[in-house]
Design a protein around this motif. Structure first.
Motif, PDB file in Angstrom:
ATOM      1  N   ALA A 126      37.715  27.658  48.898  1.00 48.42           N
ATOM      2  CA  ALA A 126      37.667  27.791  47.440  1.00 48.42           C
ATOM      3  C   ALA A 126      37.191  29.178  47.038  1.00 48.42           C
ATOM      4  CB  ALA A 126      36.742  26.723  46.845  1.00 48.42           C
ATOM      5  N   LEU A 127      36.193  29.687  47.761  1.00 47.49           N
ATOM      6  CA  LEU A 127      35.686  31.019  47.481  1.00 47.49           C
ATOM      7  C   LEU A 127      36.758  32.064  47.752  1.00 47.49           C
ATOM      8  CD1 LEU A 127      33.459  32.994  46.763  1.00 47.49           C
ATOM      9  CD2 LEU A 127      32.637  32.858  49.116  1.00 47.49           C
ATOM     10  N   GLY A 128      37.489  31.888  48.834  1.00 48.67           N
ATOM     11  CA  GLY A 128      38.545  32.836  49.170  1.00 48.67           C
ATOM     12  C   GLY A 128      39.627  32.893  48.112  1.00 48.67           C
ATOM     13  N   GLN A 129      39.882  31.772  47.444  1.00 48.06           N
ATOM     14  CA  GLN A 129      40.893  31.739  46.402  1.00 48.06           C
ATOM     15  C   GLN A 129      40.376  32.327  45.093  1.00 48.06           C
ATOM     16  OE1 GLN A 129      41.908  27.621  46.175  1.00 48.06           O
ATOM     17  NE2 GLN A 129      42.951  27.585  48.160  1.00 48.06           N
ATOM     18  N   THR A 130      39.061  32.247  44.865  1.00 49.45           N
ATOM     19  CA  THR A 130      38.483  32.685  43.602  1.00 49.45           C
ATOM     20  C   THR A 130      38.089  34.155  43.618  1.00 49.45           C
ATOM     21  OG1 THR A 130      37.570  30.473  43.314  1.00 49.45           O
ATOM     22  CG2 THR A 130      36.681  32.205  41.895  1.00 49.45           C
ATOM     23  N   LEU A 131      37.587  34.650  44.718  1.00 50.39           N
ATOM     24  CA  LEU A 131      37.029  35.989  44.794  1.00 50.39           C
ATOM     25  C   LEU A 131      38.017  37.094  44.423  1.00 50.39           C
ATOM     26  CD1 LEU A 131      34.874  38.046  45.429  1.00 50.39           C
ATOM     27  CD2 LEU A 131      35.298  37.700  47.866  1.00 50.39           C
ATOM     28  N   PRO A 132      39.214  37.147  45.032  1.00 48.08           N
ATOM     29  CA  PRO A 132      40.108  38.266  44.709  1.00 48.08           C
ATOM     30  C   PRO A 132      40.442  38.388  43.230  1.00 48.08           C
ATOM     31  CG  PRO A 132      40.838  37.161  46.692  1.00 48.08           C
ATOM     32  CD  PRO A 132      39.759  36.304  46.102  1.00 48.08           C
ATOM     33  N   PRO A 133      40.802  37.299  42.504  1.00 48.42           N
ATOM     34  CA  PRO A 133      41.094  37.460  41.074  1.00 48.42           C
ATOM     35  C   PRO A 133      39.902  37.964  40.270  1.00 48.42           C
ATOM     36  CG  PRO A 133      41.965  35.382  41.888  1.00 48.42           C
ATOM     37  CD  PRO A 133      41.094  35.936  42.971  1.00 48.42           C
ATOM     38  N   LEU A 134      38.707  37.447  40.541  1.00 45.63           N
ATOM     39  CA  LEU A 134      37.520  37.874  39.800  1.00 45.63           C
ATOM     40  C   LEU A 134      37.245  39.346  40.045  1.00 45.63           C
ATOM     41  CD1 LEU A 134      35.009  37.347  38.078  1.00 45.63           C
ATOM     42  CD2 LEU A 134      33.820  36.637  40.154  1.00 45.63           C
ATOM     43  N   LEU A 135      37.293  39.770  41.295  1.00 49.61           N
ATOM     44  CA  LEU A 135      37.013  41.159  41.625  1.00 49.61           C
ATOM     45  C   LEU A 135      38.092  42.076  41.054  1.00 49.61           C
ATOM     46  CD1 LEU A 135      35.294  43.244  42.992  1.00 49.61           C
ATOM     47  CD2 LEU A 135      36.455  42.751  45.152  1.00 49.61           C
ATOM     48  N   ALA A 136      39.342  41.664  41.181  1.00 49.91           N
ATOM     49  CA  ALA A 136      40.439  42.489  40.663  1.00 49.91           C
ATOM     50  C   ALA A 136      40.324  42.644  39.148  1.00 49.91           C
ATOM     51  CB  ALA A 136      41.782  41.863  41.041  1.00 49.91           C
ATOM     52  N   GLU A 137      40.005  41.554  38.472  1.00 51.90           N
ATOM     53  CA  GLU A 137      39.882  41.615  37.014  1.00 51.90           C
ATOM     54  C   GLU A 137      38.700  42.486  36.607  1.00 51.90           C
ATOM     55  OE1 GLU A 137      39.853  38.604  33.140  1.00 51.90           O
ATOM     56  OE2 GLU A 137      39.638  37.798  35.168  1.00 51.90           O
ATOM     57  N   ALA A 138      37.592  42.375  37.350  1.00 54.15           N
ATOM     58  CA  ALA A 138      36.409  43.185  37.034  1.00 54.15           C
ATOM     59  C   ALA A 138      36.689  44.665  37.251  1.00 54.15           C
ATOM     60  CB  ALA A 138      35.231  42.740  37.896  1.00 54.15           C
ATOM     61  N   GLU A 139      37.376  45.007  38.330  1.00 54.80           N
ATOM     62  CA  GLU A 139      37.668  46.415  38.609  1.00 54.80           C
ATOM     63  C   GLU A 139      38.663  46.973  37.598  1.00 54.80           C
ATOM     64  OE1 GLU A 139      38.681  46.434  42.845  1.00 54.80           O
ATOM     65  OE2 GLU A 139      36.663  47.228  43.207  1.00 54.80           O
ATOM     66  N   MET A 140      39.619  46.143  37.176  1.00 55.59           N
ATOM     67  CA  MET A 140      40.567  46.582  36.158  1.00 55.59           C
ATOM     68  C   MET A 140      39.855  46.807  34.829  1.00 55.59           C
ATOM     69  SD  MET A 140      44.106  44.721  34.915  1.00 55.59           S
ATOM     70  CE  MET A 140      44.651  44.664  36.628  1.00 55.59           C
ATOM     71  N   LEU A 141      38.919  45.901  34.501  1.00 53.98           N
ATOM     72  CA  LEU A 141      38.155  46.044  33.271  1.00 53.98           C
ATOM     73  C   LEU A 141      37.310  47.306  33.311  1.00 53.98           C
ATOM     74  CD1 LEU A 141      36.963  45.107  30.586  1.00 53.98           C
ATOM     75  CD2 LEU A 141      35.437  43.587  31.869  1.00 53.98           C
ATOM     76  N   ALA A 142      36.657  47.544  34.437  1.00 54.78           N
ATOM     77  CA  ALA A 142      35.826  48.746  34.574  1.00 54.78           C
ATOM     78  C   ALA A 142      36.663  50.003  34.416  1.00 54.78           C
ATOM     79  CB  ALA A 142      35.119  48.739  35.927  1.00 54.78           C
ATOM     80  N   ALA A 143      37.912  49.965  34.924  1.00 52.50           N
ATOM     81  CA  ALA A 143      38.779  51.138  34.854  1.00 52.50           C
ATOM     82  C   ALA A 143      39.210  51.440  33.418  1.00 52.50           C
ATOM     83  CB  ALA A 143      40.014  50.922  35.734  1.00 52.50           C
ATOM     84  N   THR A 144      39.219  50.426  32.545  1.00 52.63           N
ATOM     85  CA  THR A 144      39.635  50.659  31.161  1.00 52.63           C
ATOM     86  C   THR A 144      38.543  51.333  30.340  1.00 52.63           C
ATOM     87  OG1 THR A 144      38.857  48.502  30.354  1.00 52.63           O
ATOM     88  CG2 THR A 144      41.098  48.610  31.229  1.00 52.63           C
ATOM     89  N   VAL A 145      37.331  51.302  30.840  1.00 54.63           N
ATOM     90  CA  VAL A 145      36.224  51.962  30.142  1.00 54.63           C
ATOM     91  C   VAL A 145      36.115  53.377  30.692  1.00 54.63           C
ATOM     92  CG1 VAL A 145      33.763  51.906  29.598  1.00 54.63           C
ATOM     93  CG2 VAL A 145      35.039  49.778  29.824  1.00 54.63           C
ATOM     94  N   MET A 146      36.677  54.315  29.980  1.00 48.60           N
ATOM     95  CA  MET A 146      36.762  55.691  30.471  1.00 48.60           C
ATOM     96  C   MET A 146      35.432  56.403  30.246  1.00 48.60           C
ATOM     97  SD  MET A 146      39.764  55.579  31.633  1.00 48.60           S
ATOM     98  CE  MET A 146      40.039  57.291  32.047  1.00 48.60           C
ATOM     99  N   LEU A 147      34.596  56.364  31.261  1.00 51.25           N
ATOM    100  CA  LEU A 147      33.258  56.948  31.135  1.00 51.25           C
ATOM    101  C   LEU A 147      33.156  58.315  31.791  1.00 51.25           C
ATOM    102  CD1 LEU A 147      31.283  53.719  31.925  1.00 51.25           C
ATOM    103  CD2 LEU A 147      31.517  54.790  29.711  1.00 51.25           C
ATOM    104  N   GLY A 148      34.175  58.685  32.568  1.00 51.15           N
ATOM    105  CA  GLY A 148      34.100  59.953  33.259  1.00 51.15           C
ATOM    106  C   GLY A 148      33.008  59.939  34.308  1.00 51.15           C
ATOM    107  N   GLU A 149      32.516  61.102  34.637  1.00 54.88           N
ATOM    108  CA  GLU A 149      31.429  61.216  35.615  1.00 54.88           C
ATOM    109  C   GLU A 149      30.198  60.527  35.079  1.00 54.88           C
ATOM    110  OE1 GLU A 149      29.535  62.253  39.140  1.00 54.88           O
ATOM    111  OE2 GLU A 149      31.650  62.395  38.576  1.00 54.88           O
ATOM    112  N   HIS A 150      29.563  59.703  35.903  1.00 52.89           N
ATOM    113  CA  HIS A 150      28.402  58.921  35.459  1.00 52.89           C
ATOM    114  C   HIS A 150      27.187  59.837  35.368  1.00 52.89           C
ATOM    115  CE1 HIS A 150      25.793  55.401  35.083  1.00 52.89           C
ATOM    116  NE2 HIS A 150      24.989  56.017  35.899  1.00 52.89           N
ATOM    117  N   GLY A 151      26.889  60.357  34.165  1.00 52.28           N
ATOM    118  CA  GLY A 151      25.764  61.261  33.995  1.00 52.28           C
ATOM    119  C   GLY A 151      24.520  60.542  33.544  1.00 52.28           C
TER     120      GLY A 151
END
Length: 289
Positions: free
Chosen positions: A11-36
């Motif tokens: 169950a974890l194997g089926q759930t983990l990839p979508p959650l992580l992929a969605e989180a990384e995609m969401l993070a990529a939409t927030v254009m913060l540039g270099e983390h200062g």
């Protein structure tokens, strides 16, 4: 036991990839540039020049820059010490609520926000952990550990959750994600413990639009997710004003509790774009430095 462990692993194997992929995609939409960190201190990256003050050692003065002016200037570097950020995501039954089949439960939105925030912070060189579950660490491996913890987190049988403060690092940062519909004494106690350790951060209240608007009328049976509370009424519409007043009072109380210890508070609805909540959380942590 073996079969149960295998089922949970699958169950974890089926759930983990979508959650992580969605989180990384969401993070990529927030254009913060270099983390200062936008703060002077020890580090390698140049940040700014400032006018020299009485008492500044001569070794700090940038003589080349000072030669172009009538005053001396100090070359400051950007503060680059990693911070420890501890996240708490409410696992209680209350977070499983959704007012529509078209909307994910509050718990799903809270986990997504927590993991996306962790992605941003870890990529910026910070250390991130989950209260009581995973100590703050840095690196890509920590993203995978946090994703596994969040995706595999079981429901707490209680109706409402109490923020956990285990694992918080002194003078670090913290984020609590919850609907905060339970007793506020638990929130107050957790904030007090955090303040005693010099921890500052943010409260993010995650609500379903139905909880915000109270779109009920006529005969309705209200029941808590764990079944511990139940109320039946034939005139639900008459409760709307009282409910909205109580909700407003609760938000005001949460905001007051947060301000008292140097934290920030905001409410996010699961029907609203998630990017705005993520950006608010990131800036709330930056502002608490």
């Amino acid at each position: 036991m073996t079969l149960d462990l295998q089922a949970r692993a699958e169950a974890l194997g089926q759930t983990l990839p979508p959650l992580l992929a969605e989180a990384e995609m969401l993070a990529a939409t927030v254009m913060l540039g270099e983390h200062g960190r936008r703060r002077a201190g020890l580090g390698d990256e140049f940040w700014q020049y400032r006018a020299a003050h009485p008492g500044d050692p001569a070794r700090l003065i940038d003589w080349r820059r000072s030669a172009r002016s009538d005053q001396h200037f100090v070359r400051e570097r950007e503060w680059q010490a990693a911070q420890s950020v501890t996240l708490w995501v409410d696992p209680s039954r209350s977070m499983a609520f959704s007012g529509s089949r078209d909307r994910a439960p509050k718990a799903d939105r809270a986990r997504l926000l927590a993991l996306a925030l962790a992605v941003l912070l870890l990529r910026g060189g910070e250390r991130v952990g989950l209260a009581g579950a995973a100590p703050p660490r840095g690196g890509r491996g920590q993203i995978l550990r946090l994703a596994a913890r969040l995706a595999g987190e079981g429901e707490d049988p209680a109706d409402f959750g109490a923020p956990a403060t285990e694992g918080m690092t002194g003078h670090g940062r913290a984020v609590f994600l919850s609907d905060f519909l339970g007793p506020l004494e638990a929130v107050e106690a957790a904030l007090s413990r955090a303040a005693d350790r010099g921890v500052r951060g943010a409260l993010c209240q995650v609500l379903d639009p139905a909880e915000e608007e109270f779109p009920f009328d006529g005969r309705v049976v209200f029941e808590s997710m764990a079944g511990g509370l139940r109320h039946e009424t034939k005139q639900a519409g008459q409760l709307r004003d009282r409910y909205l007043s109580r909700l407003a009072e609760r938000k005001d109380r949460l905001s007051t509790l947060a301000r008292a210890v140097g934290w920030q508070f905001s409410t996010h609805h699961t029907g609203s774009p998630v990017q705005s909540a993520l950006l608010w959380l990131f800036r709330a942590l930056e502002g608490g430095r």
